[in-house]
Design a protein around this motif. Structure first.
Motif, PDB file in Angstrom:
ATOM      1  N   PRO A 162      35.358 -45.261  -2.360  1.00 51.79           N
ATOM      2  CA  PRO A 162      36.191 -44.304  -1.619  1.00 51.79           C
ATOM      3  C   PRO A 162      37.498 -44.947  -1.167  1.00 51.79           C
ATOM      4  O   PRO A 162      37.516 -46.077  -0.682  1.00 51.79           O
ATOM      5  N   GLY A 163      38.594 -44.222  -1.355  1.00 51.28           N
ATOM      6  CA  GLY A 163      39.904 -44.724  -0.987  1.00 51.28           C
ATOM      7  C   GLY A 163      40.691 -45.288  -2.146  1.00 51.28           C
ATOM      8  O   GLY A 163      41.881 -45.569  -2.015  1.00 51.28           O
ATOM      9  N   THR A 164      40.036 -45.463  -3.301  1.00 54.25           N
ATOM     10  CA  THR A 164      40.715 -46.070  -4.455  1.00 54.25           C
ATOM     11  C   THR A 164      41.732 -45.127  -5.080  1.00 54.25           C
ATOM     12  O   THR A 164      42.853 -45.512  -5.396  1.00 54.25           O
ATOM     13  N   SER A 165      41.369 -43.881  -5.274  1.00 52.22           N
ATOM     14  CA  SER A 165      42.133 -42.855  -5.976  1.00 52.22           C
ATOM     15  C   SER A 165      41.924 -42.963  -7.476  1.00 52.22           C
ATOM     16  O   SER A 165      42.364 -43.926  -8.112  1.00 52.22           O
ATOM     17  N   ARG A 166      41.265 -41.957  -8.042  1.00 54.28           N
ATOM     18  CA  ARG A 166      40.998 -41.956  -9.477  1.00 54.28           C
ATOM     19  C   ARG A 166      42.297 -41.935 -10.272  1.00 54.28           C
ATOM     20  O   ARG A 166      42.483 -42.704 -11.213  1.00 54.28           O
ATOM     21  N   SER A 167      43.203 -41.049  -9.890  1.00 53.21           N
ATOM     22  CA  SER A 167      44.476 -40.988 -10.613  1.00 53.21           C
ATOM     23  C   SER A 167      45.274 -42.271 -10.415  1.00 53.21           C
ATOM     24  O   SER A 167      45.901 -42.782 -11.350  1.00 53.21           O
ATOM     25  N   GLY A 168      45.239 -42.814  -9.195  1.00 51.07           N
ATOM     26  CA  GLY A 168      45.986 -44.029  -8.915  1.00 51.07           C
ATOM     27  C   GLY A 168      45.512 -45.217  -9.729  1.00 51.07           C
ATOM     28  O   GLY A 168      46.323 -45.952 -10.316  1.00 51.07           O
ATOM     29  N   ILE A 169      44.202 -45.424  -9.816  1.00 50.03           N
ATOM     30  CA  ILE A 169      43.682 -46.612 -10.502  1.00 50.03           C
ATOM     31  C   ILE A 169      43.845 -46.489 -12.022  1.00 50.03           C
ATOM     32  O   ILE A 169      44.081 -47.486 -12.705  1.00 50.03           O
ATOM     33  N   THR A 170      43.751 -45.285 -12.571  1.00 51.31           N
ATOM     34  CA  THR A 170      43.943 -45.129 -14.016  1.00 51.31           C
ATOM     35  C   THR A 170      45.415 -45.314 -14.396  1.00 51.31           C
ATOM     36  O   THR A 170      45.723 -45.911 -15.432  1.00 51.31           O
ATOM     37  N   MET A 171      46.327 -44.822 -13.559  1.00 52.54           N
ATOM     38  CA  MET A 171      47.753 -45.062 -13.817  1.00 52.54           C
ATOM     39  C   MET A 171      48.075 -46.542 -13.660  1.00 52.54           C
ATOM     40  O   MET A 171      48.872 -47.104 -14.429  1.00 52.54           O
ATOM     41  N   THR A 172      47.481 -47.184 -12.668  1.00 53.57           N
ATOM     42  CA  THR A 172      47.689 -48.621 -12.465  1.00 53.57           C
ATOM     43  C   THR A 172      47.261 -49.408 -13.695  1.00 53.57           C
ATOM     44  O   THR A 172      47.993 -50.291 -14.181  1.00 53.57           O
TER      45      THR A 172
END
Length: 268
Positions: A162-172
């Motif tokens: 929780p807090g990671t962000s699915r969209s954020g980590i895949t874009m990263t």
């Protein structure tokens, strides 16, 4: 649910599902700060339907082409850009599904705290900025390979924290590999479809088995508002991404993470 609970939570879910800012971090704040009651399974299903509707509506041409190309490749055994993208989406989805099945109990027991969400919001926000600032763009969507797709897929599994962000980590992950901002974002959004569908389906089955009373006005409002906000979010994000980059999202995540840590410490 009161009407302003419905409006706030549906809009927040729609906006944060696709922005790299973590929807779990935002949805936990109202309950902690304002002592709001849990929105319940029915509303969870509603906002999942809304966000799924938004991303499918926005990318319907891509989805149609990918589905046709993938099905044709099964028949003709011939590979195209569309058929490969279909396989890449399937392959990149598998790590998160396996990790969710294996670690669900551990995550529910040990990682659902506001403190974990705060540190994940901050840490993965910094990683997002680093990937965008120091890794130049060399590749576009057609350049994805099995190796790069697996890297993004295993990164997506981290979004179970929780807090990671699915969209954020895949874009990263895609930016670390040298993919352009637009390619990273589009692949992330397309990759969200099977997971949102799976999560919404599981919640729907849970809702049916729970015999929970459904408030249809809240459900319809949740679907419409989350769909509208999610569609607007996707449109504006893709339009402005190359101009603004990921720095504003990193700053926002730092502020949000610190705010969560302040709330945690005040509660002790």
């Amino acid at each position: 649910m009161l009407w302003y609970h419905i409006v706030f939570l549906a809009l927040i879910q729609g906006l944060t599902e696709f922005l790299p800012v973590s929807s779990s971090a935002h949805l936990i704040l109202p309950a902690q700060l304002f002592d709001w009651a849990d929105q319940g399974l029915a509303f969870d299903v509603a906002v999942h339907v809304g966000t799924l509707t938004a991303v499918v509506t926005y990318f319907w041409r891509d989805i149609w082409n990918v589905a046709n190309g993938w099905i044709a490749s099964l028949v003709t055994r011939r590979s195209t850009d569309d058929s490969r993208l279909g396989w890449w989406i399937i392959i990149a989805t598998l790590p998160a599904c396996v990790a969710g099945y294996v670690f669900e109990s551990f995550i529910e027991t040990h990682l659902r705290s506001m403190e974990v969400i705060a540190y994940a919001t901050i840490g993965f926000g910094v990683l997002l900025w680093v990937s965008d600032r120091f890794f130049p763009s060399h590749f576009e969507q057609q350049d994805f390979s099995l190796k790069s797709v697996l890297f993004v897929g295993f990164a997506q599994a981290l979004a179970l924290i929780p807090g990671t962000s699915r969209s954020g980590i895949t874009m990263t992950a895609a930016r670390f590999l040298g993919f352009s901002r637009a390619s990273a974002a589009r692949f992330s959004f397309l990759l969200s479809i099977p997971l949102i569908l799976a999560a919404g389906g599981l919640k729907f089955l849970e809702l049916i088995s729970s015999n929970t009373e459904v408030g249809w006005s809240a459900i319809i409002s949740g679907v419409v508002l989350s769909a509208f906000s999610a569609y607007l979010c996707i449109y504006l994000f893709l339009k402005w991404l190359n101009k603004i980059g990921f720095l504003p999202f990193m700053i926002y995540r730092l502020v949000l993470g610190v705010a969560l840590l302040i709330v945690v410490n005040l509660g002790r």
